[in-house]
Design a protein around this motif. Structure first.
Motif, PDB file in Angstrom:
ATOM      1  N   UNK A  68      29.997   3.453  28.984  1.00 21.99           N
ATOM      2  CA  UNK A  68      28.772   3.768  29.791  1.00 21.99           C
ATOM      3  C   UNK A  68      27.336   3.199  29.072  1.00 21.99           C
ATOM      4  N   UNK A  69      27.546   3.179  27.802  1.00 24.53           N
ATOM      5  CA  UNK A  69      26.617   2.862  27.129  1.00 24.53           C
ATOM      6  C   UNK A  69      26.745   1.199  26.777  1.00 24.53           C
ATOM      7  N   UNK A  73      25.414  10.317  28.840  1.00 22.47           N
ATOM      8  CA  UNK A  73      25.880   9.736  27.911  1.00 22.47           C
ATOM      9  C   UNK A  73      25.819  10.641  26.843  1.00 22.47           C
ATOM     10  N   UNK A  74      24.744  11.824  26.782  1.00 24.62           N
ATOM     11  CA  UNK A  74      24.629  12.610  25.764  1.00 24.62           C
ATOM     12  C   UNK A  74      25.692  13.719  26.164  1.00 24.62           C
ATOM     13  N   UNK A  75      25.611  14.031  27.535  1.00 22.90           N
ATOM     14  CA  UNK A  75      26.306  15.213  27.980  1.00 22.90           C
ATOM     15  C   UNK A  75      27.908  14.907  27.669  1.00 22.90           C
ATOM     16  N   UNK A  85      30.290  17.270  25.440  1.00 24.32           N
ATOM     17  CA  UNK A  85      31.465  17.785  25.954  1.00 24.32           C
ATOM     18  C   UNK A  85      32.688  17.512  25.113  1.00 24.32           C
ATOM     19  N   UNK A  86      32.567  16.239  24.721  1.00 25.01           N
ATOM     20  CA  UNK A  86      33.635  15.853  23.481  1.00 25.01           C
ATOM     21  C   UNK A  86      33.912  16.668  22.490  1.00 25.01           C
ATOM     22  N   UNK A  87      32.960  17.298  22.030  1.00 22.90           N
ATOM     23  CA  UNK A  87      32.832  18.248  20.868  1.00 22.90           C
ATOM     24  C   UNK A  87      33.370  19.711  21.346  1.00 22.90           C
ATOM     25  N   UNK A  88      33.157  19.916  22.633  1.00 27.88           N
ATOM     26  CA  UNK A  88      33.403  21.442  22.994  1.00 27.88           C
ATOM     27  C   UNK A  88      34.551  21.470  23.935  1.00 27.88           C
ATOM     28  N   UNK A  89      35.227  20.306  24.180  1.00 28.33           N
ATOM     29  CA  UNK A  89      36.190  20.511  25.348  1.00 28.33           C
ATOM     30  C   UNK A  89      37.424  21.578  25.167  1.00 28.33           C
ATOM     31  N   UNK A  90      37.711  21.501  23.860  1.00 32.45           N
ATOM     32  CA  UNK A  90      38.921  22.356  23.375  1.00 32.45           C
ATOM     33  C   UNK A  90      38.396  23.787  22.957  1.00 32.45           C
ATOM     34  N   UNK A  91      37.178  24.002  23.154  1.00 36.79           N
ATOM     35  CA  UNK A  91      36.616  25.609  23.075  1.00 36.79           C
ATOM     36  C   UNK A  91      36.346  26.114  24.337  1.00 36.79           C
ATOM     37  N   UNK A  92      36.487  25.457  25.322  1.00 38.87           N
ATOM     38  CA  UNK A  92      36.050  26.053  26.654  1.00 38.87           C
ATOM     39  C   UNK A  92      36.833  27.416  27.032  1.00 38.87           C
ATOM     40  N   UNK A  93      38.042  27.233  26.638  1.00 37.58           N
ATOM     41  CA  UNK A  93      38.824  28.478  27.126  1.00 37.58           C
ATOM     42  C   UNK A  93      38.347  29.675  26.062  1.00 37.58           C
ATOM     43  N   UNK A  94      38.082  29.319  24.943  1.00 40.62           N
ATOM     44  CA  UNK A  94      37.544  30.401  24.070  1.00 40.62           C
ATOM     45  C   UNK A  94      36.413  30.876  24.704  1.00 40.62           C
ATOM     46  N   UNK A  95      35.561  29.835  25.136  1.00 43.93           N
ATOM     47  CA  UNK A  95      33.992  30.361  25.461  1.00 43.93           C
ATOM     48  C   UNK A  95      34.359  31.322  26.654  1.00 43.93           C
ATOM     49  N   UNK A  96      35.197  30.886  27.633  1.00 43.72           N
ATOM     50  CA  UNK A  96      35.491  31.817  28.930  1.00 43.72           C
ATOM     51  C   UNK A  96      35.969  33.215  28.679  1.00 43.72           C
ATOM     52  N   UNK A 142      24.934  31.151  23.870  1.00 48.19           N
ATOM     53  CA  UNK A 142      24.701  30.141  24.869  1.00 48.19           C
ATOM     54  C   UNK A 142      23.696  29.136  24.056  1.00 48.19           C
ATOM     55  N   UNK A 143      22.691  29.642  23.217  1.00 48.41           N
ATOM     56  CA  UNK A 143      21.789  29.054  22.307  1.00 48.41           C
ATOM     57  C   UNK A 143      22.542  28.224  21.410  1.00 48.41           C
ATOM     58  N   UNK A 144      23.610  28.737  20.774  1.00 47.27           N
ATOM     59  CA  UNK A 144      24.474  28.187  19.870  1.00 47.27           C
ATOM     60  C   UNK A 144      25.256  27.249  20.399  1.00 47.27           C
ATOM     61  N   UNK A 145      25.868  27.438  21.661  1.00 45.42           N
ATOM     62  CA  UNK A 145      26.695  26.345  22.285  1.00 45.42           C
ATOM     63  C   UNK A 145      26.067  25.072  22.734  1.00 45.42           C
ATOM     64  N   UNK A 146      24.723  25.306  23.155  1.00 43.49           N
ATOM     65  CA  UNK A 146      23.880  24.011  23.485  1.00 43.49           C
ATOM     66  C   UNK A 146      23.041  23.453  22.416  1.00 43.49           C
ATOM     67  N   UNK A 147      23.401  23.997  21.236  1.00 41.09           N
ATOM     68  CA  UNK A 147      22.357  23.816  20.101  1.00 41.09           C
ATOM     69  C   UNK A 147      22.348  21.991  19.964  1.00 41.09           C
ATOM     70  N   UNK A 148      23.508  21.434  19.986  1.00 38.88           N
ATOM     71  CA  UNK A 148      23.358  19.990  19.646  1.00 38.88           C
ATOM     72  C   UNK A 148      22.557  19.106  20.717  1.00 38.88           C
ATOM     73  N   UNK A 149      22.020  19.688  21.593  1.00 37.26           N
ATOM     74  CA  UNK A 149      21.014  18.971  22.633  1.00 37.26           C
ATOM     75  C   UNK A 149      19.715  18.827  21.822  1.00 37.26           C
TER      76      UNK A 149
END
Length: 170
Positions: A15-16, A38-40, A44-55, A147-154
């Motif tokens: 994309x970039x 691109x940022x998302x 997502x690349x940093x969080x994809x394997x944590x989505x199940x734990x998050x859910x 949620x604040x911690x999850x999205x902190x990278x933004x």
């Protein structure tokens, strides 16, 4: 072997490197949206394997919230009928290691809706609605902190160093 993380990285790079130079700089919306996408993808690349734990975590928080609502509403109230049913279903799924991510997400949303329905039920006495509303607000604190911690990278947090790690929640 799952290659999702690598694929997301490759999509972002593509994309970039390939799409971005072709975007008309005179198009302000495209120029704005491209880096957001691109940022998302990078996020997502940093969080994809944590989505199940998050859910699973979120469903657990909604269960805790729903249990608290149930404890604050008279058992004779028709407002809690669906809530009780949804709590039982959600608890069984939450306790099962084989519950899939999509089901955890769906049950969390269903339970959150059931809690909201009780909070908004105008047939409940005002004092009960006030107590329930305060409970839900208090019970939401960990979910909001997560949620604040999850999205902190933004980078929206004024003091990200004060946030708890997502590992502390999960």
């Amino acid at each position: 072997m799952d290659h999702s993380r690598n694929t997301l990285g490759a999509l972002r790079k593509s994309l970039l490197d390939s799409v971005a130079p072709a975007v008309d700089r005179a198009d302000p919306l495209a120029s704005e949206q491209l880096p957001l996408v691109a940022d998302y993808l990078g996020f997502l690349r940093t969080r994809i394997y944590r989505i199940h734990e998050r859910s699973r975590f979120e469903l657990g928080e909604y269960l805790r919230m729903a249990d608290g609502v149930l404890a604050r509403v008279p058992r004779s109230s028709p407002a809690i009928g669906d809530l009780t049913k949804h709590i039982d279903t959600a608890r069984t799924a939450h306790e099962s290691a084989s519950t899939g991510t999509a089901e955890l997400i769906e049950l969390g949303a269903t339970l959150a809706t059931a809690v909201s329905t009780v909070v908004q039920d105008e047939s409940l006495p005002d004092e009960v609605r006030l107590v329930v509303g305060k409970w839900v607000t208090e019970a939401s604190r960990d979910l909001l902190a997560f949620e604040r911690s999850w999205y902190a990278p933004f980078g929206f947090e004024a003091a990200p160093e004060e946030l708890r790690s997502i590992d502390e929640f999960l």
